[in-house]
Design an enzyme around this catalytic site. Sequence first.
Site, PDB file in Angstrom:
ATOM      1  N   SER A 168      13.062   0.423  -4.887  1.00 11.96           N
ATOM      2  CA  SER A 168      11.709   0.447  -5.448  1.00 11.96           C
ATOM      3  C   SER A 168      11.467  -0.539  -6.589  1.00 11.96           C
ATOM      4  CB  SER A 168      11.368   1.858  -5.927  1.00 11.96           C
ATOM      5  OG  SER A 168      12.195   2.262  -6.990  1.00 11.96           O
ATOM      6  N   LYS A 207       6.951   8.142 -12.167  1.00  8.02           N
ATOM      7  CA  LYS A 207       7.085   6.795 -12.710  1.00  8.02           C
ATOM      8  C   LYS A 207       5.916   6.445 -13.633  1.00  8.02           C
ATOM      9  CE  LYS A 207      10.149   5.114  -9.129  1.00  8.02           C
ATOM     10  NZ  LYS A 207      10.454   4.103  -8.109  1.00  8.02           N
TER      11      LYS A 207
END
Length: 340
Positions: free
Chosen positions: A234, A279
């Site tokens: 990611s 996140k």
Amino acid sequence: MRKKHYLRFLIIAGIFFVASSFYYLPYYVSKPGMAKELAPIIEVENGNGEKGSFMLTTIRMGKANIYAYTIAKFSKYQEIYPVEEVRSKDETDEEYNVRQLHMMEGSKTNAIEVAYKKANIPVKFRFNGVYVLQVIPNMPAEGKLKPGDRVTRIDGKEFESMDQFIDYIGVKKPGDKVEVTYERDGQSHTVSLAVQTFSKDKNKVGIGIGLVDDKQIEVHPKVTIDSEEIGGPSAGTMFSLEIYNQLTKTDLTKGYQIAGTGTISPDGTVGRIGGIEQKIVAADKAGAEIFFAPEEKGVSDSNYKMAVKTAKDIGTSMKIVPIETFDDAVAYLEKLKMKK
């Protein structure tokens, strides 16, 4: 007497607490991780500096004991996942960790390729062999090879792709032996294995490994990425932005703290990731002012839409920017006004 009973109770309770903390449920728990500046971990030889910073964002993922599970149940930004949603069937913890680290290596390679091509700098690849991701139980490789090994030759022959490896093994008959040369911890080893049919497909033979190409990108100027033990793909998009920024004279950060997430493909496409809500929380805590999120062509549950929702929930002033490609991110930053 009462003191003794109380002390005994505390000791028993303490032992129970410690023992039960090592009993894991068939679940994983994820929670907000960190937002980490990329300039200290990415270095392009003679690269340019920046006034702001690009940051990767992470989540913390771990096996759930009863306490972690209970806390996650009542925490807004912690998620609980059944084991089968995290690990592949028959995949061990070691194989899962190796797979995550290899995906990180792949994201680095893709990020370097995208950034250097954007900067009109040529790239080359060197094939190192095939990388062992998984060893299938009750197959010849079990106990001989392990996740993380790099297979470099079969019967003394080198090959140039995973497909060539599979084709060479695939024409063998059950019981035929092959000499497998592999590298582990910097040392070369050779083992003789008899190919065998797969239990789920009697028409196929093999030695019983899950594998992927292990290729190394070669560029000039050189670039190093020290991602330590961070796994998964990611961070690819943010890697590519940091690398490109060091390759070019114009500072794309314009003095801002810029976080984000998303996989990166060799063609520059930005892909979906897991844990976008966590996140956003991590980036906000780190003081990020801009956050790049995969738009995914506007699907209803896109990373971008979930990021916007979370940003609103936590009351952050961080600007959430949708991107489909690496070029989208660069175009946004090129138009961004310098921070005062």
